[in-house]
Design a protein around this motif. Structure first.
Motif, mmCIF file in Angstrom:
data_model
loop_
_atom_site.group_PDB
_atom_site.id
_atom_site.type_symbol
_atom_site.label_atom_id
_atom_site.label_comp_id
_atom_site.label_asym_id
_atom_site.label_seq_id
_atom_site.Cartn_x
_atom_site.Cartn_y
_atom_site.Cartn_z
ATOM 1 N N LEU A 32 0.802 -1.221 0.000
ATOM 2 C CA LEU A 32 0.000 0.000 0.000
ATOM 3 C C LEU A 32 0.844 1.285 0.000
ATOM 4 N N GLN A 33 1.850 1.315 0.862
ATOM 5 C CA GLN A 33 2.657 2.542 0.969
ATOM 6 C C GLN A 33 3.415 2.820 -0.337
ATOM 7 N N HIS A 34 3.945 1.772 -0.924
ATOM 8 C CA HIS A 34 4.652 1.940 -2.199
ATOM 9 C C HIS A 34 3.678 2.416 -3.268
ATOM 10 N N TYR A 35 2.482 1.874 -3.203
ATOM 11 C CA TYR A 35 1.451 2.275 -4.152
ATOM 12 C C TYR A 35 1.140 3.767 -3.981
ATOM 13 N N LEU A 36 0.941 4.210 -2.742
ATOM 14 C CA LEU A 36 0.589 5.605 -2.495
ATOM 15 C C LEU A 36 1.719 6.558 -2.891
ATOM 16 N N ASP A 37 2.949 6.072 -2.801
ATOM 17 C CA ASP A 37 4.090 6.899 -3.192
ATOM 18 C C ASP A 37 4.360 6.826 -4.694
ATOM 19 N N GLY A 38 3.562 6.042 -5.395
ATOM 20 C CA GLY A 38 3.748 5.930 -6.838
ATOM 21 C C GLY A 38 4.975 5.134 -7.232
ATOM 22 N N HIS A 39 5.446 4.283 -6.319
ATOM 23 C CA HIS A 39 6.634 3.481 -6.611
ATOM 24 C C HIS A 39 6.251 2.058 -6.967
ATOM 25 N N ILE A 40 5.319 1.912 -7.880
ATOM 26 C CA ILE A 40 4.858 0.564 -8.205
ATOM 27 C C ILE A 40 4.456 0.551 -9.673
ATOM 28 N N ASP A 41 4.653 -0.600 -10.342
ATOM 29 C CA ASP A 41 4.344 -0.627 -11.779
ATOM 30 C C ASP A 41 2.836 -0.602 -12.015
ATOM 31 N N ALA A 42 2.462 -0.231 -13.228
ATOM 32 C CA ALA A 42 1.057 0.003 -13.558
ATOM 33 C C ALA A 42 0.204 -1.247 -13.354
ATOM 34 N N GLU A 43 0.756 -2.393 -13.684
ATOM 35 C CA GLU A 43 -0.002 -3.639 -13.581
ATOM 36 C C GLU A 43 -0.365 -3.933 -12.123
ATOM 37 N N ARG A 44 0.627 -3.826 -11.243
ATOM 38 C CA ARG A 44 0.336 -4.084 -9.831
ATOM 39 C C ARG A 44 -0.571 -3.008 -9.251
ATOM 40 N N ALA A 45 -0.379 -1.770 -9.724
ATOM 41 C CA ALA A 45 -1.240 -0.678 -9.260
ATOM 42 C C ALA A 45 -2.692 -0.983 -9.612
ATOM 43 N N ARG A 46 -2.907 -1.506 -10.803
ATOM 44 C CA ARG A 46 -4.265 -1.837 -11.233
ATOM 45 C C ARG A 46 -4.871 -2.902 -10.317
ATOM 46 N N ARG A 47 -4.073 -3.934 -10.004
ATOM 47 C CA ARG A 47 -4.584 -5.011 -9.150
ATOM 48 C C ARG A 47 -4.872 -4.509 -7.741
ATOM 49 N N ILE A 48 -4.032 -3.571 -7.270
ATOM 50 C CA ILE A 48 -4.281 -2.990 -5.952
ATOM 51 C C ILE A 48 -5.584 -2.190 -5.971
ATOM 52 N N GLU A 49 -5.750 -1.380 -7.014
ATOM 53 C CA GLU A 49 -6.961 -0.561 -7.112
ATOM 54 C C GLU A 49 -8.221 -1.419 -7.151
ATOM 55 N N GLU A 50 -8.120 -2.537 -7.853
ATOM 56 C CA GLU A 50 -9.251 -3.466 -7.904
ATOM 57 C C GLU A 50 -9.642 -3.902 -6.499
ATOM 58 N N HIS A 51 -8.623 -4.245 -5.728
ATOM 59 C CA HIS A 51 -8.893 -4.693 -4.367
ATOM 60 C C HIS A 51 -9.450 -3.550 -3.508
ATOM 61 N N LEU A 52 -8.876 -2.363 -3.658
ATOM 62 C CA LEU A 52 -9.332 -1.227 -2.855
ATOM 63 C C LEU A 52 -10.794 -0.892 -3.145
ATOM 64 N N ASP A 53 -11.198 -1.106 -4.398
ATOM 65 C CA ASP A 53 -12.599 -0.856 -4.752
ATOM 66 C C ASP A 53 -13.529 -1.877 -4.116
ATOM 67 N N ASP A 54 -13.046 -3.099 -4.015
ATOM 68 C CA ASP A 54 -13.905 -4.187 -3.530
ATOM 69 C C ASP A 54 -13.899 -4.338 -2.017
ATOM 70 N N CYS A 55 -12.775 -4.008 -1.397
ATOM 71 C CA CYS A 55 -12.613 -4.300 0.029
ATOM 72 C C CYS A 55 -12.712 -3.005 0.828
ATOM 73 N N ARG A 56 -13.764 -2.924 1.612
ATOM 74 C CA ARG A 56 -14.026 -1.688 2.342
ATOM 75 C C ARG A 56 -12.901 -1.359 3.335
ATOM 76 N N ARG A 57 -12.447 -2.381 4.021
ATOM 77 C CA ARG A 57 -11.438 -2.156 5.044
ATOM 78 C C ARG A 57 -10.138 -1.599 4.435
ATOM 79 N N CYS A 58 -9.654 -2.237 3.401
ATOM 80 C CA CYS A 58 -8.425 -1.768 2.749
ATOM 81 C C CYS A 58 -8.654 -0.416 2.079
ATOM 82 N N GLY A 59 -9.869 -0.231 1.549
ATOM 83 C CA GLY A 59 -10.195 1.033 0.904
ATOM 84 C C GLY A 59 -10.098 2.194 1.891
#
Ligand code: ZN
Lengths: 103, 179
Positions: A32-59
């Motif tokens: 998550l922290q790497h994602y928020l800092d923009g230090h992650i590739d687009a593919e993994r960012a997409r998969r993280i975003e998918e999860h954040l949309d679906d999972c209230r707690r992580c969102g």
């Protein structure tokens, strides 16, 4: 990568291996922290975003951290422009080989 | 050591554009404007002396290393009474004009709590947040300033943020899930 191998093995052990390429809460939490800092590739960012949309707690978690980051950036103290100007003039005199301390 | 006034010396190309970033970081390190300006001035002098040995790669990282060393040397020469003022950031924020809207009040409360939480962090955690989240340095640049490995910057940063988050949680200000 041995790290991934171990992770896959642990996830298998605990029966949490994702069926698709979706990430689970643990994976998202770790990235998550790497994602928020923009230090992650687009593919993994997409998969993280998918999860954040679906999972209230992580969102929510992501939202809080984002808020902290944005707030801190917004309260960046002003650097006095006259300070920058003085230093720039100082640097320019240095560059010209002049005595920098006497304008 | 006369140099041509062409406006195209290595010093002008690599160093002058970084002055604002240097001043920002110097402010974080010293927490004092006058002190920060002096520190950057000394850094510029050292950079000027060292520019011939600089290979032109990563000028910001190179300058931040000089800044850090200059800061350490300056501190060695003075009494350690110039401690940071823990209330400065908070006062600045508390003094911010508040908005009329209720939303803005809640936001302001949250902002104040975040900055308070930052000020209460241990130095090594607070520094890394200031450099990365406030000053906008990359992990690698922050690692230069702090003279620690990039991995250390990341782990401190993440722990620092989670401490701030926990504090918001305790203050009932973090968004909660109702699952
Ligand atoms: Zn989740």
């Amino acid at each position: 990568m041995p790290g991934n191998h171990v992770k896959a093995w642990i996830m298998k052990l605990f029966g949490r291996a994702p069926a698709t390429d979706a990430m689970d809460c643990h994976e998202v939490g770790a990235l998550l922290q790497h994602y928020l800092d923009g230090h992650i590739d687009a593919e993994r960012a997409r998969r993280i975003e998918e999860h954040l949309d679906d999972c209230r707690r992580c969102g929510m978690e992501a939202e809080t951290y984002e808020r902290i980051k944005v707030t801190l950036a917004a309260h960046r103290p002003e650097v006095p422009p006259e300070s920058v100007e003085r230093l720039r003039a100082f640097g320019e005199r240095l560059a010209r080989g002049e005595d920098p301390s006497t304008p | 050591m006369q140099r041509p006034a062409t406006g195209d010396t290595a010093f002008e190309r690599f160093v002058l554009p970084e002055i604002e970033v240097l001043l920002r970081v110097a402010n974080s390190l010293t927490r004092n404007h006058a002190e920060a300006e002096d520190l950057v001035q000394d850094t510029l002098i050292r950079a000027y002396r060292g520019i011939d040995g600089f290979d032109g790669r990563h000028p910001r990282a190179w300058l931040l290393t000089i800044l850090r060393n200059t800061h350490i040397n300056r501190n060695r020469r003075r009494r350690p009474e110039l401690l940071r003022d823990p209330d400065a950031a908070f006062d600045r924020l508390a003094a911010a004009p508040s908005d009329d809207e209720a939303d803005a009040t809640v936001d302001h409360e949250l902002d104040v709590e975040i900055v308070r939480a930052l000020d209460e962090l241990d130095d090594r955690f607070r520094r890394v947040i200031e450099l990365v989240d406030v000053d906008g340095l990359s992990y690698a640049e922050a690692a230069e300033v702090l003279a620690v490995p990039v991995g250390t910057v990341m782990s401190r940063l993440h722990r620092a943020r989670s401490r701030i988050r926990d504090r918001l949680d305790r203050a009932g200000l973090a968004p909660r899930s109702h699952m």
